[in-house]
Scaffold this motif. Structure first.
Motif, short mmCIF file in Angstrom:
data_model
loop_
_atom_site.label_atom_id
_atom_site.label_comp_id
_atom_site.label_asym_id
_atom_site.label_seq_id
_atom_site.Cartn_x
_atom_site.Cartn_y
_atom_site.Cartn_z
N ALA A 1 52.91 4.40 -49.90
CA ALA A 1 51.78 3.82 -49.44
C ALA A 1 51.78 2.21 -49.73
O ALA A 1 51.09 1.64 -48.83
N LEU B 1 39.16 8.00 -44.99
CA LEU B 1 39.23 6.76 -44.37
C LEU B 1 37.99 6.69 -43.42
O LEU B 1 37.62 5.52 -42.94
N LEU B 2 37.60 7.65 -42.85
CA LEU B 2 36.50 7.74 -41.69
C LEU B 2 35.56 7.29 -42.18
O LEU B 2 34.59 6.79 -41.76
N VAL C 1 50.77 9.93 -45.32
CA VAL C 1 50.92 11.49 -45.38
C VAL C 1 51.68 12.46 -44.44
O VAL C 1 51.61 13.57 -44.40
N THR D 1 44.44 2.24 -48.92
CA THR D 1 45.52 3.40 -48.64
C THR D 1 46.10 3.76 -49.84
O THR D 1 46.16 5.11 -50.28
N VAL D 2 46.64 2.89 -50.54
CA VAL D 2 47.19 3.32 -51.80
C VAL D 2 46.23 3.82 -52.95
O VAL D 2 46.64 4.84 -53.49
N GLU E 1 35.33 3.66 -42.48
CA GLU E 1 35.35 3.20 -41.34
C GLU E 1 33.94 3.37 -40.63
O GLU E 1 33.41 2.45 -39.92
N TYR F 1 42.18 -3.93 -48.99
CA TYR F 1 43.53 -3.90 -48.57
C TYR F 1 44.26 -2.74 -49.29
O TYR F 1 45.20 -2.28 -48.90
N ILE G 1 43.21 5.09 -37.45
CA ILE G 1 43.32 5.33 -38.97
C ILE G 1 45.02 6.14 -39.08
O ILE G 1 45.44 6.64 -40.03
N THR H 1 49.11 16.48 -48.97
CA THR H 1 49.94 15.91 -47.72
C THR H 1 49.22 16.46 -46.52
O THR H 1 49.62 16.19 -45.57
N ASN H 2 47.74 16.87 -46.69
CA ASN H 2 47.20 17.43 -45.53
C ASN H 2 46.45 16.06 -45.13
O ASN H 2 45.64 15.32 -45.88
N CYS H 3 46.69 15.53 -43.98
CA CYS H 3 46.17 14.37 -43.47
C CYS H 3 44.78 14.36 -43.62
O CYS H 3 44.04 13.26 -43.32
N ILE I 1 45.20 7.59 -51.86
CA ILE I 1 46.11 8.67 -51.77
C ILE I 1 46.51 9.01 -53.28
O ILE I 1 46.62 10.05 -53.58
N LEU I 2 46.34 7.97 -54.25
CA LEU I 2 46.35 8.21 -55.85
C LEU I 2 45.39 9.08 -56.24
O LEU I 2 45.49 10.08 -56.78
N LYS J 1 40.32 15.57 -33.24
CA LYS J 1 40.81 14.38 -33.91
C LYS J 1 42.36 14.52 -34.22
O LYS J 1 43.07 13.50 -34.80
N CYS K 1 50.63 15.61 -36.65
CA CYS K 1 49.46 14.94 -36.38
C CYS K 1 49.68 13.60 -35.49
O CYS K 1 49.08 13.58 -34.40
N LEU L 1 47.54 6.77 -42.04
CA LEU L 1 47.91 8.21 -42.20
C LEU L 1 49.57 8.31 -42.11
O LEU L 1 49.81 9.48 -42.52
N LEU M 1 43.67 15.88 -36.73
CA LEU M 1 44.14 15.54 -38.27
C LEU M 1 44.19 17.27 -38.86
O LEU M 1 43.58 18.16 -38.42
N LEU N 1 43.12 12.35 -46.46
CA LEU N 1 42.93 10.96 -46.43
C LEU N 1 42.25 10.69 -45.52
O LEU N 1 41.48 9.71 -45.38
N GLY N 2 42.46 11.65 -44.11
CA GLY N 2 41.53 10.97 -43.05
C GLY N 2 40.20 10.67 -43.31
O GLY N 2 39.42 10.20 -42.68
#
Lengths: 196, 206
Positions: free
Chosen positions: B82, A123-124, B112, A76-77, A127, A73, B105, A114-116, A80-81, A23, B31, B109, A25, A119-120
């Motif tokens: 963001a 989000l998954l 980040v 994301t914000v 989803e 919506y 996604i 900052t490791n995606c 990440i917070l 993937k 990524c 992403l 990530l 967050l990934g």
């Protein structure tokens, strides 16, 4: 939801949809902190810890705050917070409660924000429409998959140190080629057809 | 002051575009580089989305640089980034639904993506708004350029086409592996090796 469906999520997340090798990530830490096996294990543990916690928290934030208020919506914000705060909090808590573990993981924790992959996975989870337990299990097993990949890869890179590499390929390029071979090996798992 | 600034515009632009290309030289933001370069249109789409976020976030962070307290600057940057990512995400869902579907996604992403935070920290927090926006444009186009090259190689070898147009004809045996994840690592590895080779040659000539 039964034990089998959870087991399927675990196998799927670790092998078939491996975060790093399939993937894409969390490539940055995968390439950045994989020069030695010890540091790779440390990073892997820190990632397992954070992703499992953040999967639980972001699921709760999404389903208890964002969805009832129709603020999807803002995902994301908000996520990440949550993740940034969580990492800070984990760092402080570890320092107080488990100084030994903090010593071992310390330097990797700030990098995780900052490791995606973190967050990934949050989000998954949304989803894929997982429920709370599935989301936590998915987060945990996906990060185990990350750890598996980074530890395997660090073993390869330790060997690369001693091999004779063409000048232009030294450093990053040969690491990427090695990662490609590792990814090819993981493609073997694609043949597994799980009844998801 | 303004004259001094205008003389810096071009070097700032080209710094990101070529000399300090974020992907091929600084090796940041791997990524999306690997994940979205399966076809040229995806690569360009991803690159432009990131460019837009970079320009806006650099501009706003630069404008606010004197108001953001030093201790919480990273958190403040992340929130600003963001916000723009959410805007780009919603815009793409509305106007480019197909592309948004494919990139999935990897649009959220962008938050980040290390390139954006790195530019905020190392450039926008120290320079004026105009230069910061130019820096964002340069870095963004550098990123887009690198993605375009990588995706062109992958689409050409893996699918025998460019931008969906068949190049090699039906007799070409497609190298599917190049489009799969393993091929992404491989192509990027060889490209960076190529860049290092050119850099060494140029270094030897000097």
């Amino acid at each position: 939801m039964s034990a089998t469906s959870l087991l399927l999520i675990v196998i799927n997340a670790i092998f078939i949809e491996n975060f790093v090798l399939v993937k894409f990530l969390g490539i940055c830490p995968f390439l950045g902190v994989s020069k030695k096996t010890d540091t790779a294990v440390g990073m892997g543990m820190a990632v397992i810890f954070t992703i499992t916690l953040s999967s639980a928290l972001t699921w709760l934030v999404n389903n208890l705050i964002l969805v009832p208020l129709k603020l999807e919506y803002m995902q994301t914000v908000a996520f990440i917070l949550v993740i940034a705060t969580l990492v800070q909090f984990v760092e402080m808590a570890l320092q107080k409660i488990m100084p030994a573990l903090y010593q071992a993981l310390g330097i990797y924790l700030p990098l995780i924000t900052t490791n995606c992959a973190v967050l990934g996975s949050a989000l998954l989870n949304i989803e894929k429409g997982y429920n709370f337990i599935e989301a936590v299990v998915f987060g945990f097993s996906a990060s185990v998959g990350f750890t598996l990949a980074i530890v395997l890869f660090s073993g390869v890179r330790e060997r690369l140190e001693f091999s004779d590499i063409p000048e232009s390929f030294k450093g990053f390029p040969i690491a990427l080629v090695a990662a490609s071979l590792l990814s090819m090996a993981f493609m073997g798992f694609q043949g597994l057809k799980l009844p998801l | 002051m303004s004259e001094k600034n205008t003389s810096k515009v071009l070097p700032t632009l080209f710094d990101g575009l070529i000399k300090n290309n974020p992907t091929l030289i600084q090796l940041l933001g791997m990524c999306p580089t690997l994940a979205t370069t399966t076809s040229v249109s995806n690569g360009i789409g991803m690159g432009l989305a990131a460019t837009l976020v970079l320009i806006c976030s650099n501009l706003v962070i630069s404008l606010l640089r004197k108001f953001i307290p030093n201790k919480i600057r990273i958190a403040a940057y992340v929130v600003i980034i963001a916000t723009f990512v959410t805007m780009v995400d919603l815009l793409m869902q509305a106007f480019l639904p197909d592309l948004s579907q494919v990139l999935g996604i990897f649009i959220p992403l962008i938050v980040v993506n290390c390139i954006i935070l790195a530019r905020a920290e190392s450039f926008a927090s120290k320079n004026g708004p105009l230069l910061s926006a130019i820096d964002g444009l340069g870095m963004g186009l550098g990123f887009t350029g690198a993605l375009t090259i990588i995706s062109a190689v992958r689409e050409l070898l893996g699918n025998g086409s460019l931008l969906g147009i068949d190049i090699f004809g039906p007799s070409y045996h497609k190298m599917i592996i190049i489009i799969l994840p393993a091929g992404g690592f491989l192509v990027l590895g060889f490209l960076i090796a190529g860049v290092q080779f050119i850099m060494r040659k140029r270094g030897a000539n000097k």
